[in-house]
Design a protein around this motif. Structure first.
Motif, mmCIF file in Angstrom:
data_model
loop_
_atom_site.group_PDB
_atom_site.id
_atom_site.type_symbol
_atom_site.label_atom_id
_atom_site.label_comp_id
_atom_site.label_asym_id
_atom_site.label_seq_id
_atom_site.Cartn_x
_atom_site.Cartn_y
_atom_site.Cartn_z
ATOM 1 N N VAL A 188 11.423 -24.814 6.091
ATOM 2 C CA VAL A 188 11.435 -23.416 5.660
ATOM 3 C C VAL A 188 10.079 -22.774 5.959
ATOM 4 N N ALA A 189 10.113 -21.524 6.401
ATOM 5 C CA ALA A 189 8.886 -20.768 6.674
ATOM 6 C C ALA A 189 8.984 -19.413 5.997
ATOM 7 N N ARG A 190 7.819 -18.905 5.552
ATOM 8 C CA ARG A 190 7.770 -17.561 4.961
ATOM 9 C C ARG A 190 6.404 -16.965 5.238
ATOM 10 N N ARG A 191 6.244 -15.689 4.927
ATOM 11 C CA ARG A 191 4.973 -14.988 5.062
ATOM 12 C C ARG A 191 4.749 -14.178 3.787
ATOM 13 N N PRO A 192 3.559 -13.609 3.602
ATOM 14 C CA PRO A 192 3.304 -12.828 2.384
ATOM 15 C C PRO A 192 3.979 -11.461 2.426
ATOM 16 N N ILE A 193 5.311 -11.477 2.336
ATOM 17 C CA ILE A 193 6.119 -10.263 2.411
ATOM 18 C C ILE A 193 7.046 -10.221 1.203
ATOM 19 N N LEU A 194 7.105 -9.096 0.541
ATOM 20 C CA LEU A 194 8.012 -8.915 -0.580
ATOM 21 C C LEU A 194 9.380 -8.438 -0.094
ATOM 22 N N TYR A 195 9.395 -7.519 0.870
ATOM 23 C CA TYR A 195 10.643 -6.907 1.344
ATOM 24 C C TYR A 195 10.500 -6.589 2.811
ATOM 25 N N ALA A 196 11.505 -6.977 3.602
ATOM 26 C CA ALA A 196 11.504 -6.661 5.034
ATOM 27 C C ALA A 196 12.918 -6.827 5.568
ATOM 28 N N LEU A 197 13.034 -6.851 6.889
ATOM 29 C CA LEU A 197 14.306 -7.041 7.584
ATOM 30 C C LEU A 197 15.336 -5.997 7.191
ATOM 31 N N ASP A 198 14.857 -4.802 6.804
ATOM 32 C CA ASP A 198 15.756 -3.707 6.440
ATOM 33 C C ASP A 198 16.708 -4.131 5.332
ATOM 34 N N GLY A 199 16.181 -4.932 4.410
ATOM 35 C CA GLY A 199 17.005 -5.414 3.309
ATOM 36 C C GLY A 199 18.085 -6.381 3.748
ATOM 37 N N GLY A 200 17.999 -6.873 4.968
ATOM 38 C CA GLY A 200 18.993 -7.814 5.475
ATOM 39 C C GLY A 200 20.148 -7.175 6.197
ATOM 40 N N ARG A 201 20.087 -5.892 6.484
ATOM 41 C CA ARG A 201 21.191 -5.210 7.171
ATOM 42 C C ARG A 201 21.383 -5.803 8.554
ATOM 43 N N THR A 202 22.535 -6.404 8.765
ATOM 44 C CA THR A 202 22.764 -7.155 10.004
ATOM 45 C C THR A 202 23.210 -6.273 11.152
ATOM 46 N N THR A 203 23.159 -4.955 10.948
ATOM 47 C CA THR A 203 23.371 -4.006 12.040
ATOM 48 C C THR A 203 22.051 -3.392 12.500
ATOM 49 N N SER A 204 20.949 -3.765 11.865
ATOM 50 C CA SER A 204 19.631 -3.216 12.181
ATOM 51 C C SER A 204 18.910 -4.098 13.198
ATOM 52 N N PRO A 205 18.023 -3.487 14.006
ATOM 53 C CA PRO A 205 17.368 -4.234 15.094
ATOM 54 C C PRO A 205 16.717 -5.558 14.692
ATOM 55 N N PRO A 206 15.935 -5.642 13.592
ATOM 56 C CA PRO A 206 15.290 -6.936 13.316
ATOM 57 C C PRO A 206 16.288 -8.073 13.083
ATOM 58 N N MET A 207 17.326 -7.825 12.273
ATOM 59 C CA MET A 207 18.300 -8.885 12.013
ATOM 60 C C MET A 207 19.150 -9.161 13.245
ATOM 61 N N VAL A 208 19.495 -8.135 14.002
ATOM 62 C CA VAL A 208 20.266 -8.342 15.225
ATOM 63 C C VAL A 208 19.515 -9.270 16.172
ATOM 64 N N ARG A 269 7.979 -6.090 9.842
ATOM 65 C CA ARG A 269 8.098 -5.890 8.392
ATOM 66 C C ARG A 269 8.224 -4.423 7.961
ATOM 67 N N THR A 270 7.765 -3.491 8.781
ATOM 68 C CA THR A 270 7.792 -2.086 8.363
ATOM 69 C C THR A 270 9.094 -1.374 8.718
ATOM 70 N N PHE A 271 9.976 -2.026 9.469
ATOM 71 C CA PHE A 271 11.179 -1.332 9.918
ATOM 72 C C PHE A 271 12.114 -1.027 8.754
ATOM 73 N N SER A 272 12.646 0.178 8.731
ATOM 74 C CA SER A 272 13.640 0.559 7.724
ATOM 75 C C SER A 272 14.582 1.599 8.303
ATOM 76 N N SER A 273 15.882 1.403 8.058
ATOM 77 C CA SER A 273 16.883 2.373 8.491
ATOM 78 C C SER A 273 17.364 3.239 7.323
ATOM 79 N N ILE A 274 16.859 2.964 6.123
ATOM 80 C CA ILE A 274 17.337 3.670 4.933
ATOM 81 C C ILE A 274 16.746 5.075 4.890
ATOM 82 N N GLN A 275 17.620 6.043 4.780
ATOM 83 C CA GLN A 275 17.197 7.438 4.691
ATOM 84 C C GLN A 275 17.856 8.050 3.453
ATOM 85 N N PHE A 276 17.072 8.254 2.409
ATOM 86 C CA PHE A 276 17.634 8.826 1.189
ATOM 87 C C PHE A 276 17.759 10.343 1.309
ATOM 88 N N THR A 277 18.882 10.856 0.822
ATOM 89 C CA THR A 277 19.111 12.290 0.757
ATOM 90 C C THR A 277 18.783 12.764 -0.652
#
Length: 488
Positions: A188-208, A269-277
């Protein structure tokens, strides 16, 4: 081969004030021994796959328990110990273990519930007996879990619609391990990140990209399994954050693969597709389109998502919908068992005035809202979910109410849960496809069933427990420094 198969799942929001005890599991999913095959055979669920694999491979299956509860606060020690003992009591003499866990369970005494469970089982079955666990994509995967399991295999979809496929993958690997064809070990590997990968959205570029690399690594047989975990950000635990788990015959080689993939997670780590209205804008959009709508607009309340441990009773969004006098709206849901009982006492077909929702913590997304409405229907909240995430298994939301207030049909439930299946509307007599607007409390899982019927989707953050403003959360136990809480 004698194989132990069990499911014990909970995603624990450690900020929740709601302890998760035996009743929470019984109110959601709780099957013992001989009741299990009848509930899950011939379903596209994890347990359905396990029973199919057992038939294919000729296993003699021991199945002591299948239980899960909606995300909420820490699991009580009493229930955790009771389930652990039920599993441990049938461990003697097994040739293999196949588990369906979440990977982000915390108990009153253990931040890493799954690590503790796997360690207890490992101490009973010994180091030679293979044990494979299927995990949620949002698992908080720990070194203790990796050290005690032969393989950890996470979902590869979000919304999660591949539990069935991942359990088949796990079963095939377990069969090979029991036959000594492979000797799986987990790195197992990890880095000092609390939240990334667009929350795990498997349609987003990092997870794809990560899943593409994982497929390539597995196809070239550099590793047996590559699993990507987005982690669960609503848990104040040391090992919070994304991780990579690689199963291989050589742990050193697996570790090198895991570290390389984790470098990519850090880069992205900075990628996000979430856009709140903004809430007022979302309501205005609903108002403007309600007369001409041929498909529903979906407004998703990200922050009161029961699927991340939020209370499901926040009222800010409902208050805005009623204040705007929106027409032809379906609202799922407010979790308020007290209100359901009051409506039941008033009777179907009658009017009732209720203090609805906002009772768990009024500071989290809005307090109780006084409404007067027509009691349209009351059910026991039990139905079979046939949607992409349902798999043909039975769901239970407890005594449930359909309350009509003006042009809004509000579903009120007794057992908390996010909107993931059209049956959550149709079981109470609401046709979601004919609504101008649908309100759902969910971050992402709603998309599997509801996106195909929607004309547009808007996401809002109403300030409830699962707000995405991480710096406002009172983290105390996470390792520091960690991004984005710290500038690293």
């Amino acid at each position: 081969m004698r194989v132990l198969v069990a499911e014990f799942m909970h995603e624990t929001n450690t900020f929740s004030v709601q302890a998760t005890d035996e009743s929470a599991f019984r109110n959601s999913c709780y099957y013992l021994d001989n009741d299990i095959p009848g509930a899950f055979a011939d379903t596209r669920t994890s347990m359905g796959a396990a029973f199919e694999a057992a038939e294919k491979f000729g296993w003699s299956v021991i199945h002591p328990i299948v239980t899960s509860a909606n995300p909420s606060g820490r699991v009580t020690d009493a229930f955790f110990d009771a389930v652990s003992e039920r599993i441990l009591n049938v461990c003697d003499g097994v040739d293999g273990v196949l588990l369906h866990l979440h990977g982000s369970m915390s108990t009153q005494s253990y931040d890493d519930g799954e690590g503790e469970l796997l360690a207890r089982i490992r101490s009973r079955i010994g180091i030679e007996t293979p044990m494979v666990a299927v995990l949620d994509l949002h698992a908080t995967l720990t070194q203790k879990m990796a050290d005690n399991a032969s393989s950890l295999i996470s979902y590869r979809t979000y919304p999660h619609i591949d539990q069935y496929e991942r359990t088949w993958q796990a079963a095939e690997l377990l069969e090979k391990a029991m036959l000594k064809q492979v000797t799986p070990q987990v790195a197992v590997a990890r880095r000092p990140i609390l939240y990334a990968l667009d929350g795990g959205r498997t349609t987003s570029p990092p997870m794809v990209e990560l899943l593409r690399r994982a497929d390539q690594i597995e196809a070239s047989r550099q590793a047996l399994v590559v699993s990507i975990q987005a982690g669960f950000s609503s848990a104040d635990v040391h090992d919070i954050g994304p991780s990579i788990a690689v199963t291989g015959n050589d742990r050193g080689a697996a570790q090198a693969i895991a570290e390389e993939l984790m470098d990519y997670v850090w880069e992205q780590r900075t990628f996000s597709s979430i856009q709140f209205t903004p809430l007022d804008e979302a309501i205005a959009t609903a108002k403007a389109g309600e007369a001409s709508a041929t498909k529903p607009l979906i407004i998703a309340d990200y922050s009161d998502n029961p699927g991340s441990g939020a209370y499901g009773d926040a009222t800010n969004l409902l208050e805005a919908v009623l204040a705007a006098d929106l027409k032809n709206v379906g609202f799922h849901a407010i979790c308020d068992p007290e209100a359901v009982l009051q409506a039941q006492a008033a009777g179907v077909g009658n009017r009732v005035t209720l203090q609805l929702g906002g009772k768990t913590d009024p500071t989290m997304g809005g307090g109780p809202l006084e409404v007067t409405g027509h009691v349209v229907a009351i059910t026991d909240g039990s139905f079979i979910a046939y949607g992409p995430m349902g798999g043909g298994a039975r769901r239970n939301y407890g005594l449930s109410l359909l309350l009509r207030v003006g042009g809004v049909e509000i579903i009120v439930i007794s057992h908390n849960g996010q909107a993931t299946d059209l049956g959550q509307f149709t079981s109470l007599g609401v046709d979601p496809t004919r609504k101008s607007t649908l309100i759902v409390k969910s971050m992402q899982h709603f998309r599997a069933a509801f996106e195909p019927i929607a004309r547009q989707i808007l996401e809002v953050d109403t300030g409830a427990l699962s707000t995405r403003n991480f710096k406002e959360r009172p983290y105390k136990s996470v390792r520091r420094p960690i991004w984005p809480l710290d500038a690293i």
